[in-house]
Design a protein around this motif. Structure first.
Motif, mmCIF file in Angstrom:
data_model
loop_
_atom_site.group_PDB
_atom_site.id
_atom_site.type_symbol
_atom_site.label_atom_id
_atom_site.label_comp_id
_atom_site.label_asym_id
_atom_site.label_seq_id
_atom_site.Cartn_x
_atom_site.Cartn_y
_atom_site.Cartn_z
ATOM 1 N N MET A 34 0.871 -6.672 -2.179
ATOM 2 C CA MET A 34 0.110 -5.703 -1.392
ATOM 3 C C MET A 34 0.882 -4.394 -1.256
ATOM 4 S SD MET A 34 -2.636 -5.180 0.407
ATOM 5 C CE MET A 34 -3.304 -6.660 1.081
ATOM 6 N N GLY A 35 0.217 -3.287 -1.558
ATOM 7 C CA GLY A 35 0.793 -1.968 -1.371
ATOM 8 C C GLY A 35 1.827 -1.563 -2.408
ATOM 9 N N SER A 36 1.941 -2.301 -3.506
ATOM 10 C CA SER A 36 2.997 -1.986 -4.468
ATOM 11 C C SER A 36 2.510 -1.203 -5.679
ATOM 12 C CB SER A 36 3.657 -3.272 -4.961
ATOM 13 O OG SER A 36 2.733 -4.006 -5.751
ATOM 14 N N GLY A 37 1.216 -1.112 -5.877
ATOM 15 C CA GLY A 37 0.714 -0.488 -7.103
ATOM 16 C C GLY A 37 -0.091 0.762 -6.854
ATOM 17 N N LYS A 38 -0.610 1.292 -7.951
ATOM 18 C CA LYS A 38 -1.455 2.484 -7.904
ATOM 19 C C LYS A 38 -2.848 2.144 -7.402
ATOM 20 C CE LYS A 38 0.897 4.433 -11.890
ATOM 21 N NZ LYS A 38 0.786 4.761 -13.308
ATOM 22 N N VAL A 39 -3.260 0.881 -7.557
ATOM 23 C CA VAL A 39 -4.578 0.425 -7.144
ATOM 24 C C VAL A 39 -4.434 -0.311 -5.816
ATOM 25 C CG1 VAL A 39 -6.557 -0.988 -7.807
ATOM 26 C CG2 VAL A 39 -5.255 0.197 -9.563
ATOM 27 N N SER A 40 -5.341 -0.072 -4.869
ATOM 28 C CA SER A 40 -5.234 -0.690 -3.548
ATOM 29 C C SER A 40 -5.472 -2.194 -3.616
ATOM 30 C CB SER A 40 -6.226 -0.048 -2.578
ATOM 31 O OG SER A 40 -7.547 -0.361 -2.963
#
Length: 189
Positions: A34-40
């Motif tokens: 959670m919260g680590s990528g470019k996509v939510s």
């Protein structure tokens, strides 16, 4: 010559940046923390006891309920294997959905023309007719596009077990990892 090259390079960089952002806007949530990528969205887990975890997976607007459920199950199996257990049992399972209605205005209505929109007359099967954006539109139904978006979230408390899966709601971690592994979409770098 250097100024032209510089302007072209800047324009190309802007186009790539905007294209990259547009690509993120319609991408389902990949299997990621959670919260680590470019996509939510993504997974999170909390250890409740040495052999118990609460696992959550949250999808974005473009992630199906099946994908959310599969990624939750995959994360539970992954945690089980990482902690040296062979199977896990789902103790509680909660699936939630958030339904949202989105209104997208006509780009001519709020776009570069502001409140001004063209009007014209045309000849059709019934004779001369007029088109005016303020009194109705024979070509298009409305000046707003209405869409419904559903976001899914799944949460489960799991109990990790040594030995084979037994009973209802129990899963063999390696079988889940093998079965779902090929369907898991990792974030694109």
């Amino acid at each position: 010559m250097p100024t032209t090259f510089r302007k072209t390079t800047i324009a190309a960089a802007l186009a790539i940046s905007i294209g990259g952002l547009a690509g993120c806007a319609t991408t389902p949530t990949p299997y990621q923390p959670m919260g680590s990528g470019k996509v939510s969205g993504g997974y999170s887990d909390t250890q409740l006891a040495p052999d118990r975890y609460r696992v959550t997976f949250v999808g974005n607007d473009y992630t199906s309920r099946k994908t959310v459920d599969d990624y939750l199950l995959y994360r539970a199996a992954q945690l089980t294997a990482q902690n040296g257990y062979q199977s896990f049992k789902i103790l509680t399972n909660v699936n939630e959905s958030d339904v949202e209605t989105q209104l997208t205005p006509d780009p001519l209505f709020t776009g570069p023309y502001g409140w001004w929109r063209p009007a014209w007359r045309y000849y059709g099967p019934a004779g001369w007719r007029s088109w005016n954006p303020w009194t109705g539109d024979p070509f298009w139904a409305d000046t707003v596009d209405v869409s419904t978006v559903t976001k899914y979230e799944a949460q489960a408390d799991i109990l990790m077990q040594r030995g084979p899966a037994t009973g209802k709601g129990s899963f063999n971690a390696n079988q889940v990892l093998t079965a779902l592994g090929p369907t898991i979409q990792l974030p694109k770098s």
